[in-house]
Scaffold this motif. Structure first.
Motif, PDB file in Angstrom:
ATOM      1  N   ALA A  34       0.851  -1.203   0.000  1.00 35.13           N
ATOM      2  CA  ALA A  34       0.000   0.000   0.000  1.00 35.13           C
ATOM      3  C   ALA A  34       0.881   1.245   0.000  1.00 35.13           C
ATOM      4  O   ALA A  34       0.621   2.213  -0.725  1.00 35.13           O
ATOM      5  CB  ALA A  34      -0.925  -0.002   1.206  1.00 35.13           C
ATOM      6  N   ALA A  35       1.953   1.184   0.808  1.00 38.47           N
ATOM      7  CA  ALA A  35       2.880   2.315   0.852  1.00 38.47           C
ATOM      8  C   ALA A  35       3.517   2.533  -0.521  1.00 38.47           C
ATOM      9  O   ALA A  35       3.677   3.666  -0.981  1.00 38.47           O
ATOM     10  CB  ALA A  35       3.968   2.054   1.896  1.00 38.47           C
ATOM     11  N   PHE A  36       3.855   1.418  -1.200  1.00 38.19           N
ATOM     12  CA  PHE A  36       4.441   1.520  -2.534  1.00 38.19           C
ATOM     13  C   PHE A  36       3.462   2.197  -3.495  1.00 38.19           C
ATOM     14  O   PHE A  36       3.835   3.101  -4.244  1.00 38.19           O
ATOM     15  CB  PHE A  36       4.793   0.127  -3.082  1.00 38.19           C
ATOM     16  N   ALA A  37       2.207   1.740  -3.453  1.00 35.91           N
ATOM     17  CA  ALA A  37       1.205   2.284  -4.374  1.00 35.91           C
ATOM     18  C   ALA A  37       1.011   3.777  -4.119  1.00 35.91           C
ATOM     19  O   ALA A  37       1.001   4.592  -5.056  1.00 35.91           O
ATOM     20  CB  ALA A  37      -0.105   1.539  -4.225  1.00 35.91           C
ATOM     21  N   ALA A  38       0.906   4.148  -2.842  1.00 31.84           N
ATOM     22  CA  ALA A  38       0.709   5.555  -2.499  1.00 31.84           C
ATOM     23  C   ALA A  38       1.908   6.379  -2.967  1.00 31.84           C
ATOM     24  O   ALA A  38       1.758   7.471  -3.512  1.00 31.84           O
ATOM     25  CB  ALA A  38       0.511   5.707  -0.993  1.00 31.84           C
ATOM     26  N   THR A  39       3.108   5.816  -2.775  1.00 34.00           N
ATOM     27  CA  THR A  39       4.317   6.532  -3.174  1.00 34.00           C
ATOM     28  C   THR A  39       4.358   6.746  -4.687  1.00 34.00           C
ATOM     29  O   THR A  39       4.752   7.811  -5.165  1.00 34.00           O
ATOM     30  CB  THR A  39       5.569   5.748  -2.727  1.00 34.00           C
ATOM     31  N   MET A  40       3.959   5.695  -5.428  1.00 30.89           N
ATOM     32  CA  MET A  40       3.923   5.819  -6.890  1.00 30.89           C
ATOM     33  C   MET A  40       3.006   6.973  -7.298  1.00 30.89           C
ATOM     34  O   MET A  40       3.350   7.791  -8.151  1.00 30.89           O
ATOM     35  CB  MET A  40       3.397   4.526  -7.525  1.00 30.89           C
ATOM     36  N   ALA A  41       1.819   7.010  -6.679  1.00 34.36           N
ATOM     37  CA  ALA A  41       0.856   8.063  -7.012  1.00 34.36           C
ATOM     38  C   ALA A  41       1.446   9.434  -6.691  1.00 34.36           C
ATOM     39  O   ALA A  41       1.348  10.374  -7.494  1.00 34.36           O
ATOM     40  CB  ALA A  41      -0.441   7.842  -6.247  1.00 34.36           C
ATOM     41  N   ILE A  42       2.080   9.522  -5.518  1.00 34.02           N
ATOM     42  CA  ILE A  42       2.659  10.811  -5.125  1.00 34.02           C
ATOM     43  C   ILE A  42       3.779  11.213  -6.073  1.00 34.02           C
ATOM     44  O   ILE A  42       3.873  12.367  -6.497  1.00 34.02           O
ATOM     45  CB  ILE A  42       3.189  10.740  -3.673  1.00 34.02           C
ATOM     46  N   SER A  43       4.627  10.237  -6.448  1.00 34.51           N
ATOM     47  CA  SER A  43       5.747  10.625  -7.306  1.00 34.51           C
ATOM     48  C   SER A  43       5.254  11.036  -8.681  1.00 34.51           C
ATOM     49  O   SER A  43       5.817  11.955  -9.293  1.00 34.51           O
ATOM     50  CB  SER A  43       6.817   9.529  -7.388  1.00 34.51           C
ATOM     51  N   PHE A  44       4.201  10.372  -9.172  1.00 31.76           N
ATOM     52  CA  PHE A  44       3.645  10.775 -10.459  1.00 31.76           C
ATOM     53  C   PHE A  44       3.131  12.211 -10.395  1.00 31.76           C
ATOM     54  O   PHE A  44       3.539  13.078 -11.175  1.00 31.76           O
ATOM     55  CB  PHE A  44       2.517   9.825 -10.874  1.00 31.76           C
ATOM     56  N   ALA A  45       2.254  12.462  -9.408  1.00 25.54           N
ATOM     57  CA  ALA A  45       1.656  13.794  -9.293  1.00 25.54           C
ATOM     58  C   ALA A  45       2.725  14.849  -9.004  1.00 25.54           C
ATOM     59  O   ALA A  45       2.709  15.944  -9.578  1.00 25.54           O
ATOM     60  CB  ALA A  45       0.598  13.790  -8.190  1.00 25.54           C
ATOM     61  N   GLY A  46       3.677  14.483  -8.143  1.00 19.53           N
ATOM     62  CA  GLY A  46       4.729  15.425  -7.775  1.00 19.53           C
ATOM     63  C   GLY A  46       5.573  15.820  -8.980  1.00 19.53           C
ATOM     64  O   GLY A  46       5.882  16.997  -9.175  1.00 19.53           O
ATOM     65  N   ALA A  47       5.918  14.816  -9.803  1.00 18.23           N
ATOM     66  CA  ALA A  47       6.777  15.111 -10.949  1.00 18.23           C
ATOM     67  C   ALA A  47       6.026  15.925 -12.001  1.00 18.23           C
ATOM     68  O   ALA A  47       6.603  16.802 -12.634  1.00 18.23           O
ATOM     69  CB  ALA A  47       7.305  13.818 -11.564  1.00 18.23           C
ATOM     70  N   VAL A  48       4.725  15.623 -12.174  1.00 19.28           N
ATOM     71  CA  VAL A  48       3.929  16.427 -13.106  1.00 19.28           C
ATOM     72  C   VAL A  48       3.923  17.879 -12.635  1.00 19.28           C
ATOM     73  O   VAL A  48       4.158  18.808 -13.413  1.00 19.28           O
ATOM     74  CB  VAL A  48       2.488  15.877 -13.228  1.00 19.28           C
ATOM     75  N   ALA A  49       3.697  18.068 -11.332  1.00 17.40           N
ATOM     76  CA  ALA A  49       3.672  19.423 -10.782  1.00 17.40           C
ATOM     77  C   ALA A  49       5.039  20.094 -10.942  1.00 17.40           C
ATOM     78  O   ALA A  49       5.130  21.265 -11.325  1.00 17.40           O
ATOM     79  CB  ALA A  49       3.274  19.386  -9.308  1.00 17.40           C
ATOM     80  N   LEU A  50       6.097  19.326 -10.677  1.00 17.44           N
ATOM     81  CA  LEU A  50       7.453  19.855 -10.792  1.00 17.44           C
ATOM     82  C   LEU A  50       7.713  20.357 -12.211  1.00 17.44           C
ATOM     83  O   LEU A  50       8.264  21.437 -12.427  1.00 17.44           O
ATOM     84  CB  LEU A  50       8.447  18.747 -10.437  1.00 17.44           C
ATOM     85  N   GLU A  51       7.281  19.550 -13.191  1.00 18.71           N
ATOM     86  CA  GLU A  51       7.490  19.944 -14.585  1.00 18.71           C
ATOM     87  C   GLU A  51       6.723  21.217 -14.897  1.00 18.71           C
ATOM     88  O   GLU A  51       7.249  22.140 -15.494  1.00 18.71           O
ATOM     89  CB  GLU A  51       7.062  18.815 -15.525  1.00 18.71           C
ATOM     90  N   ARG A  52       5.455  21.247 -14.463  1.00 24.06           N
ATOM     91  CA  ARG A  52       4.615  22.411 -14.760  1.00 24.06           C
ATOM     92  C   ARG A  52       5.157  23.683 -14.110  1.00 24.06           C
ATOM     93  O   ARG A  52       5.062  24.767 -14.656  1.00 24.06           O
ATOM     94  CB  ARG A  52       3.172  22.163 -14.298  1.00 24.06           C
ATOM     95  N   ILE A  53       5.700  23.538 -12.890  1.00 23.47           N
ATOM     96  CA  ILE A  53       6.093  24.728 -12.142  1.00 23.47           C
ATOM     97  C   ILE A  53       7.533  25.136 -12.439  1.00 23.47           C
ATOM     98  O   ILE A  53       7.824  26.305 -12.661  1.00 23.47           O
ATOM     99  CB  ILE A  53       5.912  24.490 -10.621  1.00 23.47           C
ATOM    100  N   VAL A  54       8.441  24.158 -12.466  1.00 23.15           N
ATOM    101  CA  VAL A  54       9.863  24.500 -12.572  1.00 23.15           C
ATOM    102  C   VAL A  54      10.367  24.460 -14.019  1.00 23.15           C
ATOM    103  O   VAL A  54      11.112  25.332 -14.460  1.00 23.15           O
ATOM    104  CB  VAL A  54      10.719  23.547 -11.696  1.00 23.15           C
TER     105      VAL A  54
END
Lengths: 334, 236
Positions: free
Chosen positions: A103-123
């Motif tokens: 479950a932790a792995f799945a949650a982390t995957m979701a966070i890293s996906f969303a985080g990287a999308v946000a990182l690309e959009r912002i930075v």
């Protein structure tokens, strides 16, 4: 996967020791002893190959992450390894708080996906059209930021990271494989298959490929270039996170965990052809097996010289065949 | 009301003005031609319409300015641009090229029906559907580009010199298909050409572009009849 372990004992020496012990057993004749030894060689070789494939698949995940971004932006994201380290820490945090591992792995995957999308959009978005060097410098900045951030939040002492795989070895005939190795290979192959299906079978995957290869032409078809780039960052981060989660149980977790792994991943990507996803995977596996066998059977390489070998491969490939095994040669008209 | 209106459209590359105020309009259901020699500004006009380059002046589609002013936005509104050089996605297969043409379409059942129609116009695309688009001949690539534009179910198709580099026989075939598409699919077409004779035969209306300005315009029949226009601008 011995060489990622921080152990001083060389697997070669251990293996030699075992062999010596077996050789002491009384045997009925010379021929039998010869065949036994031969069989041991093959068993050891099989184990080392599987072990190499396991490390190789970790390289392959991260190499694929590098390639995904390289294909769409023509730059190496030097922060890829640190992003993977950071998200692995997030997974560790989840497990510390009692979340089940998968479950932790799945949650982390979701966070890293969303985080990287946000990182690309912002930075990255504001410098999308800037010279490549600018983007490279920004990714180097991200590398330092995430490394520092992880140290600041979680500290620098080594943390043991739970393995999702059983510890009991698996026997196949006379050969014994570690469940860890087989698990890593299995999970990585499954992830690669999913990525492959996504890019080859879905409209979105197809659009992402088109946007990476033919930016101007695909805009004309109504494909939003910027969002495809952001999704690419998201997918790359997920593959990077996978490599982090797979390697962390083996090497212990700390903010510098991915720094050598990313060099191996870069070597794998260059070996396979920096713009080829298939190349990244094959390059990763070939590199993993090669380094493992070199480390086991070539005494002077051992565990210490593996990173230099990776660098030698990078330089060698760039000199002899810059497009790698599967990459495309780029022709520029002058 | 005109489907597409350009009002004093200007564009420049760096310091050089390329379009000096283009005013034209395209009625729904029409085929309109933009004629002119190399460097007259035909490609730039198209790029300006889709927002691929910065412009001043107005582009109105369906009476409204194109929001966002980018090629993606234009595509979403139903403007299919078949660019100079055909925009072939060379490494992808013919089928993938066509599938991407329908990127803006949401209804997959309808996309399938459109695909069948496109393939009926260009049977050769079906024969080669698993071939890399870059391996097609020039004529086939042009057909692919038009087929891919149709997959978008466009209201307006912008065709940039479809005859470029193609054998006369194939060019005639392509123009015949364009007229058929215009009639049976109701797609409005704005086509740029150097081949004035052929374009005037297909179009109801034409604009002659000369170094970024509209030199002459009018119904095709009138332009064809006018000896002075024919000699000085159309070259036959």
């Amino acid at each position: 996967m011995c060489f990622l372990q921080r152990s001083e004992a060389s697997p070669r020496r251990e293996a030699a020791g075992n062999r010596g012990a077996k050789d002491l057993r009384p045997s009925s004749g010379c021929a039998q002893a010869f065949f036994e030894r031969e069989e041991l060689h093959i068993q050891e070789l099989a184990q080392q190959v599987v072990s190499g494939l396991a490390t190789g698949s970790i390289f392959a995940s991260l190499a694929l992450a590098l390639v995904l971004i390289y294909r769409s932006m023509d730059v190496i994201n030097f922060a890829q390894g640190e992003l993977a380290m950071f998200t692995t820490f997030i997974a560790w945090q989840f497990t510390e708080q009692g979340m089940p591992l998968w479950a932790a792995f799945a949650a982390t995957m979701a966070i890293s996906f969303a985080g990287a999308v946000a990182l690309e959009r912002i930075v990255i978005r504001p410098i999308e059209r800037a010279p490549q060097l600018t983007i490279v410098i920004v990714t180097l900045g991200l590398l330092i930021i995430f490394n520092g951030l992880a140290g600041w939040i979680w500290g620098y002492e080594l943390k043991s990271f739970p393995s999702p795989f059983p510890t009991a070895p698996i026997h196949a005939g006379n050969v014994t494989f570690s469940s860890q190795d087989l698990g890593v290979i299995g999970v990585t192959l499954a992830a690669l298959l999913l990525i492959y299906l996504f890019f080859s079978r879905t409209k979105l995957g197809l659009a992402m490929r088109a946007a990476a290869l033919y930016p101007a032409e695909s805009r004309v078809l109504g494909i939003p270039q910027g969002w495809m780039l952001a999704l690419g960052w998201g997918l790359a981060a997920v593959m990077g996170t996978l490599s982090g989660l797979m390697v962390a149980p083996i090497v212990f977790l700390d903010p510098n965990m991915m720094q050598s792994i990313v060099v191996y991943a870069f070597a794998a990507a260059v070996l396979g052809g920096i713009d080829s996803p298939v190349g990244a995977v094959v390059g990763g596996l070939v590199l993993g097996v090669t380094l493992n066998l070199l480390g086991t059977y070539v005494d002077f390489i051992g565990t210490d010289l593996r990173l230099p070998v990776a660098f030698a491969i990078i330089v060698g490939v760039l000199v002899v065949r810059p497009s790698g095994m599967f990459g495309h040669r780029r022709l520029t008209r002058v | 009301m005109a489907l597409l209106e350009l009002d004093d459209l200007r564009a420049r590359y760096g310091e050089t003005d390329v379009l000096h105020g283009i005013t034209l309009s395209v009625e729904p259901g029409a085929i309109v031609a933009i004629l002119g020699a190399n460097g007259a500004g035909k490609t730039t006009t198209f790029r300006a319409i889709t927002g691929a380059i910065p412009t001043s002046g107005a582009v109105r589609f369906d009476g409204r300015p194109i929001k966002g002013n980018s090629p993606e936005a234009a595509a979403r509104l139903g403007i299919a641009h078949v660019p100079e050089g055909r925009g072939t996605l060379a490494a992808l297969t013919v089928r993938e090229n066509l599938a991407l043409g329908a990127f803006t379409q949401k209804d997959s059942k309808r996309t399938r029906a459109t695909y069948e129609r496109v393939v009926s116009y260009f049977p050769r695309l079906a024969e080669r559907c698993n071939q890399a688009a870059g391996t097609l001949s020039g004529g086939e690539q042009q057909m692919l580009a038009i087929g891919r534009a149709l997959m978008m179910e466009p209201r307006l198709m912008l065709l940039d010199e479809p005859s470029l580099g193609l054998a006369p026989l194939i060019v005639r075939e392509i123009f015949a298909l364009l007229e058929r598409i215009n009639k049976s699919d109701g797609v409005t077409i704005l086509v740029s050409e150097q081949n004035a004779k052929l374009a005037l035969a297909a179009a109801s209306h034409a604009y002659v572009l000369e170094t970024g300005r509209i030199a002459v315009s009018g119904p095709s029949a009138d332009l064809n009849r006018d000896d002075a226009v024919r000699k000085s601008y159309l070259g036959y």
